[in-house]
Design an enzyme around this catalytic site. Structure first.
Site, mmCIF file in Angstrom:
data_model
loop_
_atom_site.group_PDB
_atom_site.id
_atom_site.type_symbol
_atom_site.label_atom_id
_atom_site.label_comp_id
_atom_site.label_asym_id
_atom_site.label_seq_id
_atom_site.Cartn_x
_atom_site.Cartn_y
_atom_site.Cartn_z
ATOM 1 N N SER A 239 18.011 0.199 8.730
ATOM 2 C CA SER A 239 16.945 0.947 9.399
ATOM 3 C C SER A 239 15.792 1.346 8.489
ATOM 4 C CB SER A 239 17.518 2.193 10.066
ATOM 5 O OG SER A 239 18.239 1.796 11.198
ATOM 6 N N TYR B 256 17.599 10.352 11.589
ATOM 7 C CA TYR B 256 18.227 10.562 12.896
ATOM 8 C C TYR B 256 18.451 12.053 13.134
ATOM 9 C CZ TYR B 256 18.953 5.631 12.117
ATOM 10 O OH TYR B 256 18.760 4.322 11.836
ATOM 11 N N LYS C 51 12.530 -0.125 9.386
ATOM 12 C CA LYS C 51 11.711 0.407 10.485
ATOM 13 C C LYS C 51 10.403 1.035 9.985
ATOM 14 C CE LYS C 51 15.909 0.992 13.191
ATOM 15 N NZ LYS C 51 16.933 1.932 13.712
ATOM 16 N N TYR D 34 14.560 -7.699 16.102
ATOM 17 C CA TYR D 34 15.061 -6.410 15.597
ATOM 18 C C TYR D 34 16.268 -6.612 14.661
ATOM 19 C CZ TYR D 34 17.537 -1.969 15.583
ATOM 20 O OH TYR D 34 18.208 -0.842 15.180
ATOM 21 N N VAL E 271 21.885 2.364 7.579
ATOM 22 C CA VAL E 271 23.336 2.443 7.643
ATOM 23 C C VAL E 271 23.997 1.591 6.532
ATOM 24 C CG1 VAL E 271 23.766 0.563 9.294
ATOM 25 C CG2 VAL E 271 25.067 2.698 9.489
HETATM 26 N N1 GLU Z 1 21.130 -2.533 12.704
HETATM 27 C C1 GLU Z 1 21.626 -1.203 12.872
HETATM 28 C C2 GLU Z 1 21.749 -0.909 14.331
HETATM 29 O O1 GLU Z 1 20.789 -1.113 15.039
HETATM 30 C C3 GLU Z 1 20.731 -0.237 12.173
HETATM 31 C C4 GLU Z 1 21.263 1.133 12.199
HETATM 32 C C5 GLU Z 1 20.873 1.957 11.011
HETATM 33 O O2 GLU Z 1 20.583 1.485 9.923
HETATM 34 O O3 GLU Z 1 20.894 3.167 11.179
HETATM 35 O O4 GLU Z 1 22.767 -0.505 14.788
#
Ligand code: GLU
Length: 306
Positions: free
Chosen positions: A61, A240, A64, A188, A258
């Protein structure tokens, strides 16, 4: 600076509970949790490393931040028709909020928001073309053409991506998508699967610490105003439902993934990348957060004061 981060790395090696690695895909589940890296790229051009700063990891993430930057470059303020700018207070893959808010994700950093941003970047292009653009952009930011997508991770993301597919289809049901859902999801999952090390990541984030200009290359990536706004989103939404806790403990804009990476910006001073794959209960790097808390204390870099 080198002494500070060497001390931090030594301290992290002694922490007995290093958190739990993500287990939803084999490529993340099999990573040795006993690893730690930190890289600090100062706006004056100096770069410092401690730990395994050249080991590649899945940025997940953290990507992003780069896709949001790219989308802002393409769409400008129209990006905010697709996603909001408020912290979610809900887990990264929450679906309930989307229903309440008629399919418009709270912010570009929760999964739904980043999927909407992927749709915005595509603008009718094939996933391959959009991905080529994203990876080129990340290489440009990091000044490193070796950066690539880990195809095995991307395939696993796709195989285990039911929740993300649900979010995407749900948004599409409101008529918000301009591209086929599967193509958007492909984009994505692939940008989440970019592999980088902390040295590359710290360099890639440097434009955000330096009013939009990468001091290594001299390129203006975004305007100072846009850099400020991306930083504010990172502060409010980058971890988050742990964003408040991160601001409380570290006091700097950051975006976690993650895979255990965190990109942190000390405006005017430095771009910092940490990596340690063990996560806390919310899904943010346990040692990474701990290390950043110590770093912010030792440097006085928190944006809220010493
Ligand atoms: N590819 C992961 C998902 O969409 C990213 C989640 C993350 O890094 O928090 O579940």
């Amino acid at each position: 600076m080198q002494t500070i981060i060497d001390d931090i790395a030594a301290q992290m090696a002694l922490v007995p509970n290093k958190g739990t690695v993500a287990s939803y895909i084999p490529q993340l589940a099999s990573v040795n949790p006993d690893q730690f890296a930190i890289s600090i790229a100062l706006t004056n051009g100096e770069v410092y490393h401690a730990g395994c700063a050249h080991t590649l990891f899945s940025i997940q993430s953290v990507s992003k931040v780069f896709t949001l930057t790219l989308a802002l470059g393409k769409l400008g303020e129209r990006v905010w028709q697709r996603v909001g700018r408020e912290p979610s207070g809900d887990p990264f893959n929450s679906i309930v909020q989307l229903e309440h808010e008629h399919g418009k994700p709270r912010n570009p950093f929760i999964n739904a928001g980043a999927i909407a941003i992927a749709d915005a970047i595509m603008q009718g292009h094939q996933p391959k073309e959009a991905l080529a653009e994203i990876i080129q952009f990340v290489r440009f930011l990091a000044n490193d053409d070796s950066i690539a997508i880990d195809e095995k991770v991307a395939r696993s993301e796709l195989e285990t991506g039911d929740r993300n597919a649900s979010l995407a289809h749900f948004m599409a049901s409101f008529g918000h998508f301009k591209n086929p859902v599967d193509a958007v999801l492909g984009t994505y999952f692939h940008h989440c699967s970019i592999a980088m090390n902390t040295q590359q990541l710290a360099t890639a984030g440097l434009f955000l610490a330096n009013n939009g200009i990468n001091p290594h290359t001299g390129y203006a990536v975004v305007s100072p105003n846009r850099a400020k706004r991306i930083n504010s989103l990172m502060l409010m939404c980058g971890h988050y439902d742990g964003s408040g806790e991160f601001a409380f403990r570290v006091g700097l804009p950051g975006k976690s993934g993650v895979g255990g990476g965190i990109l942190v910006i000390a405006p005017g001073k430095a771009s910092i990348a940490v990596w340690s794959p063990g996560l806390d209960a919310i899904g943010n790097s346990k040692l990474g957060t701990h290390a950043l808390e110590i770093l912010a204390q030792k440097t006085g870099w928190s944006i809220f004061g010493e």
